[in-house]
Design an enzyme around this catalytic site. Structure first.
Site, mmCIF file in Angstrom:
data_model
loop_
_atom_site.group_PDB
_atom_site.id
_atom_site.type_symbol
_atom_site.label_atom_id
_atom_site.label_comp_id
_atom_site.label_asym_id
_atom_site.label_seq_id
_atom_site.Cartn_x
_atom_site.Cartn_y
_atom_site.Cartn_z
ATOM 1 N N TRP A 145 22.931 76.821 37.431
ATOM 2 C CA TRP A 145 21.301 76.133 37.353
ATOM 3 C C TRP A 145 20.323 77.291 37.485
ATOM 4 O O TRP A 145 19.320 77.014 36.979
ATOM 5 C CB TRP A 145 21.377 75.161 38.283
ATOM 6 C CG TRP A 145 21.080 75.859 39.846
ATOM 7 C CD1 TRP A 145 21.848 76.549 40.394
ATOM 8 C CD2 TRP A 145 19.991 75.644 40.650
ATOM 9 N NE1 TRP A 145 21.272 76.973 41.476
ATOM 10 C CE2 TRP A 145 20.024 76.173 41.896
ATOM 11 C CE3 TRP A 145 18.647 74.652 40.414
ATOM 12 C CZ2 TRP A 145 19.184 76.212 42.956
ATOM 13 C CZ3 TRP A 145 17.710 74.569 41.611
ATOM 14 C CH2 TRP A 145 18.060 75.304 42.890
ATOM 15 N N GLU B 163 23.441 74.312 49.898
ATOM 16 C CA GLU B 163 25.007 74.038 49.848
ATOM 17 C C GLU B 163 25.646 73.945 51.350
ATOM 18 O O GLU B 163 26.809 73.592 51.370
ATOM 19 C CB GLU B 163 25.671 75.020 49.009
ATOM 20 C CG GLU B 163 25.345 74.950 47.691
ATOM 21 C CD GLU B 163 26.006 76.092 46.631
ATOM 22 O OE1 GLU B 163 26.653 76.938 47.230
ATOM 23 O OE2 GLU B 163 26.185 75.920 45.337
ATOM 24 N N LYS C 34 20.902 76.688 53.515
ATOM 25 C CA LYS C 34 21.413 77.877 53.007
ATOM 26 C C LYS C 34 20.189 78.504 52.082
ATOM 27 O O LYS C 34 20.145 79.647 52.175
ATOM 28 C CB LYS C 34 22.627 77.430 51.937
ATOM 29 C CG LYS C 34 23.228 78.738 51.231
ATOM 30 C CD LYS C 34 24.343 78.558 50.212
ATOM 31 C CE LYS C 34 25.187 79.677 49.904
ATOM 32 N NZ LYS C 34 25.756 79.172 48.634
ATOM 33 N N GLN C 35 19.498 77.405 51.597
ATOM 34 C CA GLN C 35 18.263 77.797 50.779
ATOM 35 C C GLN C 35 17.437 76.812 50.440
ATOM 36 O O GLN C 35 17.792 75.687 50.931
ATOM 37 C CB GLN C 35 19.064 78.299 49.325
ATOM 38 C CG GLN C 35 19.522 77.090 48.521
ATOM 39 C CD GLN C 35 20.383 77.650 47.664
ATOM 40 O OE1 GLN C 35 21.769 78.043 47.737
ATOM 41 N NE2 GLN C 35 19.947 77.631 46.263
#
Lengths: 764, 764
Positions: free
Chosen positions: B355, B487, B595-596
């Site tokens: 993505w 994730e 995670k982000q």
């Protein structure tokens, strides 16, 4: 010996002919080992459509697991029960032609299993390429008296000739691909390899060592005394020790040669090279029939304790006995093994133990063979260390986490969403420990093994769960990221069954810790228990969150289960079941669809939790979304249907459960029996139709027989009493066969059972 | 040519010496192929610590995926970009000793990459076992003018001897284990195998065919004209066509031999055995410098469009240019390929597209290289059929589902919870299509490719989501069982980012379908659109459920995200990051830890959704639980910090982003550049510090420079205008370099840009 038809499984009456299915149905075992009933000449033939083999409980090799993406804490190996050389196997030699070199035609004439004695009798007609036909009659048994012993008698007669026939008996191990018949594990072929060494000694002895797990097992074969019959000669063929028996046959006179296998217990290679307990020289004095009789005597004791007699449906009655027979054959009883999902009858599920050992099979043993039940629970105790390590691997600071599927106590599940995430296994074990203790009053087991199991599993919940801080859960104790028994829903928050079982687990911990703490501080001290921790168990249990759907007024399977659309079950073609073999897990999880009883499993286990109206709502809701893709499902729905007085449904579910393997209803009995389903059929009878319930330490019965039957009779052990129970449509007849008087509850009536038989007439 | 230091990457200034890292940083490419800058003598030496190789965009083999438990719809193969023979590789022969047989010492004296021209210059000192030392000067470029062309010039001079030195050039393919450097895929070694055939023809030509994917590629090498220099002779060595060049060296005089590689485009074997477009005979008339100049000319055009000049921090300015240079090298521009996560500089992530091609890299191309952007989007269009098949596999009845990671358009993710479940990929693609169309006004692309992409992705949402019937969601449109960009949380209901993006996707579908439907019924007809369906898009978008935490007054990452305990980030040792390499996924999912950027990614993309107070709450909440284990994270947090006027934070996040690869901040640049992070650094500059926002079809800027800098200059293409923008602390200076006047918005001021330069002084 009883030879009445009620205990006979005749080949001619089976509705299938598939070699693998027949091998499973007639497999013999004793909890230590199992032998599939293969064609005895074909064991070495790769073209033979069956899967001959010997399985030994707890004897496995490590087989590598691979992952497209690997993550920390994933098991790197599975454990695969080894498929060992078939002890039934022989080679015939006629006119110098050997059945392992040439094509002999083998016709199976008859096969009959006597469930009462455990004797399997078979007749084959075998024709050599030179058109000489012998009739081979085989008798085999797996000893219930000495777990190491497997007896096999070969009797030969000539049908159309006179002359020499040799029977050659040799251990052989051919490296084989282990076939996979795990519904959850498709297209994975795992290979194992054994190192075999042969010793001649007094008798041919074969030691097999697994390559990676480094376990050893010793097999020994020796001939049994048999007067006036041909005597096998020990020789060497193909560098292997071999017994050759010469038969000089004339038509009409049978000659026989008998062997006994001594099958040792698995042990780590590092412990010893030889396994002395397999070399039993006293066997030399035995005959096939003396050994058989000892075993049959144990079977008689088994039936005296465990039989369920059903009158009014002979086929069903036999099927129930077949189930109980196989359950008994499946259960390890050395404290180092449990009950594999397929017993010791096939390679399905790799010989792994699951939660169904405790939740579907153990009740049968607890009530009828408590010593076996204790050994199966001791297996879990022996694996506490592995379970502790697993909890640490999962970053759970206190307590233990038992593996979802295992032999050696470490996790062997390669798909955590329906593996490790099924943390309810912990509570299932604690539940079984408590049931065992309440039924047997085995306080010694409780203090030494039971309490550590209950406390350590309870500690897991305190660490894995937490007190909610969000609005939806009102500060209650919640358990997130788990999977319940229904594997068509995974990784959810507050699975009803899991939370209810965890609550029970925590209550048990608080209860037993307090009780034992009053009398024995050592027990408590050894576990490092404090009052604070015991209170924490109690508090978490009191505050356990149990999801409920206020609109539907049903127990909710998990926090979000009822938010999903319902799988269009009726529109799904029959060929698309089981769903897990046809749809991506994400697709399945996207819908409300249950593989098996989940929330209603809690209704089953805790009848005190709900009134009939609640049960009815739960039952109706979940039955409508359940596809029964697991063989564990129908028994539970059947029992609940019974409680709801839905007699037709209850009867139909029960019949599906009871006859599963004898009709090969699922089409995969060739991979092994559905042992837990067999346990489920016993649950259906005793918890269902007899209405068994244990409240605190009192036995309750709410019996009601299906109209299709005349009578059901069985015995239960309960708190050192042996209680005989007969249920017909007129009354319940009770006997206290052993022990002091006891008060039990029949329906609304309290009945005190002394030495006199008591008849309680319906309505009760 | 510009040789100012601003565009030079000098080896001496790099803070690391690892061979693999240097190979990546100096890798050359052009979107079609990439060549790692390995030691040219070591390409064939298994002991060489680097990973030499040529990568061709879209040239992959299928590599088997294995699963401990396999389920329907799991990809059975991954796609692995092939690591091909290094075109830089040569063998030197001195005194009859060959550098591929004997140990020659190779000292790297200098390496310098000129970002402005794309020329890589290197100096090596090479000493034979006979102690003769030559200085090898290499110059290489990957042509931006003809994508097939890679030029390499070898110049030799003797340092301590006079005599013969041979330069031997040969294609060689050595079967190799493909190393895995995927942070998500540990300890998996995937093997690929190529079939190579060699043709001499006019020039040595090598055709390579992948074993399973059956793709072919043709490599050809030919010498370039070079007057008065040694001429290579075509001969055969080891049965391979080989160029041997004889140098008779004397100290102080350099001699040179130049080659050009023609690297064909991958094509299915079935289409053609030969690849005629690689045999370009016109190259025979070219010299190294003519080819280089054509390429450098294209680089000059690139910089004229895409450069971001930063004044006040020379090191940073260079790093930004380094990032833009690599972004340009990474992007496929043939409509059949996209932008791999590591560009074409390494084997990390197997060369897959994710993505981040659309969401982190494409904006740079849309605004500065729109033709390339269009080609990258066309790649998605070319894979619509595969995405449609995938949707059907997942039992989604309408629309398409793009793969999470892929080369050939089929799913290559072996772990669906953070793979296939990231269905937001669909909306990401639609978002990029819309951005491209709004910025470029490319109505032709919209009608032919854009609309099908937007409609088919929107259809997926209508099928995968549904209108809630439970109380919690008030009848809104919900999307269950998805994973957002974060994730460390998987398989949740109503991931905020996913739902918001799906809403956007659905609005776009309704909007464009209605707009195009008014003018061109064919466009609509071809897609089978009806008013009912268009209304359904609109309605689902209107009713989209967006989770919100009323207590914290923040956008909730998903339905249950805030119910979980927060991961103790501060107490976690630094060695335990990234978490996914140290903790079981179940453990990670059990906590609130990101995670982000996930929910705040929506705040970034849709600034109109929230006021500053809301943004501040979201930002503070999610920043505290984010560990930035993904290189995509910091750019987004930095941009939002800027919007919140948190200048220090914003600057620090940006600096971490901008310098990631030139400092090897993550320690894994050897596996390839972090291309998306490079795109993120452009986003930080333009969307962050320059404050770019497109509202409908108007360009807005809210510029504010960090105090650390003096000035930032860049150009953007917007609706056929080319707009030059200079931002310093006094003013914003705007130029309309091409096209009709346009009104843009600078802060609160509307500015109409004609042909005159406009200065808008701060405060604005």
């Amino acid at each position: 010996m009883d030879t009445t038809d009620e205990f006979q499984i005749h080949l001619q009456r089976l509705p299938f002919k598939k070699a693998t299915a027949i091998e499973t149905v007639y497999a013999l075992g004793n909890g230590h080992f199992g032998v599939r009933a293969s064609n005895p000449l074909q064991g070495d033939n790769p073209d033979y459509p069956g899967q001959p083999g010997l399985f030994i409980n707890g004897f496995y090799d490590l087989t590598a697991l691979h992952y497209g993406e690997d993550y920390p804490g994933y098991p790197q190996n599975s454990q695969t029960m080894c498929q060992l050389p078939d002890p039934r196997f022989i080679v015939l030699e006629i006119d110098g032609l050997r059945s392992d070199d040439e094509t002999f035609s083998v016709k199976q004439v008859d096969k009959n299993l006597n469930l009462k004695t455990g004797l399997l009798s078979e007749i084959y007609e075998i024709t050599s390429p030179t058109d000489k036909t012998v009739r081979l009659t085989m008798q085999t048994f797996a000893s219930q008296d000495d777990a190491r012993i497997y007896g096999v008698a070969y009797s030969l007669s000539a049908l159309n000739f006179s002359g020499n026939v040799k029977v050659i008996k040799q251990h052989r191990y051919t490296q084989q691909q282990i076939p996979q018949h795990d519904i959850d594990v498709r297209n994975v072929q795992r290979q194992s390899q054994l190192t075999c060494t042969y010793q001649e000694a007094d008798h041919p002895t074969m030691q097999m060592i697994t390559r990676k797990s480094q376990l050893a097992i010793t097999l020994q074969v020796q001939p049994l005394k048999n007067d006036d019959q041909p005597v096998p000669k020990l020789t060497t063929q193909d560098q292997l020790p071999t017994y050759v028996t010469d038969f000089d046959l004339v038509p009409g006179i049978a000659q026989e040669v008998d062997f006994v296998y001594s099958i040792g217990f698995p042990h780590p290679v590092v412990i010893a090279n030889a396994d002395p307990d397999t070399v039993d020289q006293t066997l030399a004095n035995e005959t096939f029939s003396t050994l058989l009789n000892k075993s049959a005597h144990q079977w008689a004791i088994f039936w005296d304790n465990s039989d369920v007699e059903l009158k009014g449906d002979a086929k069903l009655a036999k099927s129930i006995r077949f189930n109980l027979f196989h359950l008994n054959q499946a259960a390890g009883r050395d404290g180092m093994t449990s009950i594999p999902a397929k017993g010791l009858t096939g390679s399905g599920y790799e010989g792994h133990y699951f939660w169904n050992a405790e939740m579907f099979m153990l009740p049968f043993f607890i009530f009828t063979q408590p010593e076996t039940a204790k050994q199966v629970l001791s297996y879990r105790y022996s694996k506490l260390l592995q379970a502790q390590q697993r909890a640490r691997e999962m970053t759970v600071k206190k307590g233990v986490l038992f593996p979802w599927r295992t032999i050696n106590g470490t996790e062997a599940s390669a798909y955590y969403p329906t593996g490790t995430a099924q943390v309810h296994i912990n509570a299932d074990i604690a539940y079984a420990v408590d049931l065992y203790v309440r039924v047997t009053d085995d306080q010694d087991f409780l203090a030494t093994q039971g309490l550590p199991l209950i406390i350590e599993t309870a500690r897991f919940w305190l660490s894995y769960g937490h007190y909610a801080t969000d609005d939806a859960h009102h500060g209650r104790f919640v358990i997130n990221d788990v999977t319940g028994p229904d594997e068509y829903t995974a990784m959810v928050n507050n699975n009803y069954y899991t939370n209810r079982m965890a609550q029970h687990n925590l209550y048990l911990a608080a209860h037993y810790a307090r009780r034992l703490g009053q009398t024995d501080n050592n027990v408590i001290g050894k576990l490092g228990l404090t009052t604070t921790e015991i209170d924490a168990f109690q508090h978490a249990a009191d505050q356990m969150y149990l999801p409920f759907d206020p609109n539907r007024q049903i127990k909710k399977q998990d926090d979000t289960s009822t938010e999903k659309p319902v799988w269009p079950i009726a529109e799904t073609p029959r060929t698309q079941f089981p769903l897990l073999l046809h749809y991506h897990p994400m697709t399945i999880y996207h819908y409300q669809v249950n593989k098996q009883a989940d929330t209603v499993m809690s209704d089953f286990l805790f009848p005190e939790d709900q009134d009939q109206a609640q049960l009815k709502r739960d039952y109706d809701y979940y039955e409508a979304i359940t596809v029964h893709d697991s063989s564990l499902s129908r028994a539970i729905f059947g029992i609940l249907a019974h409680r709801l007085d839905e007699a037709d449904k209850s009867y139909q579910y029960f019949m599906d459960t009871a006859l599963t393997d004898l009709t090969d209803a699922q089409g995969n009995v060739g991979d092994g029996i559905h042992a837990a389903n067999m346990g489920g059929s016993w649950l259906s009878l005793i918890y269902g139709f007899a209405g068994l319930e244990i409240k605190d330490t009192t036995l309750h019965l709410h019996p009601k027989l299906p109209t299709e039957w005349l009578e059901m009779r069985f015995k239960l052990w309960f708190q050192h009493r042996h209680i005989g129970i007969t249920i017909n449509h007129q009354a319940v007849i009770l006997e206290n066969l052993k022990g002091k008087p006891i008060t039990i509850q029949i329906g609304d009536k309290q009945v005190t059972l002394g030495s006199e038989r008591v008849t309680v007439p319906f309505p009760i």
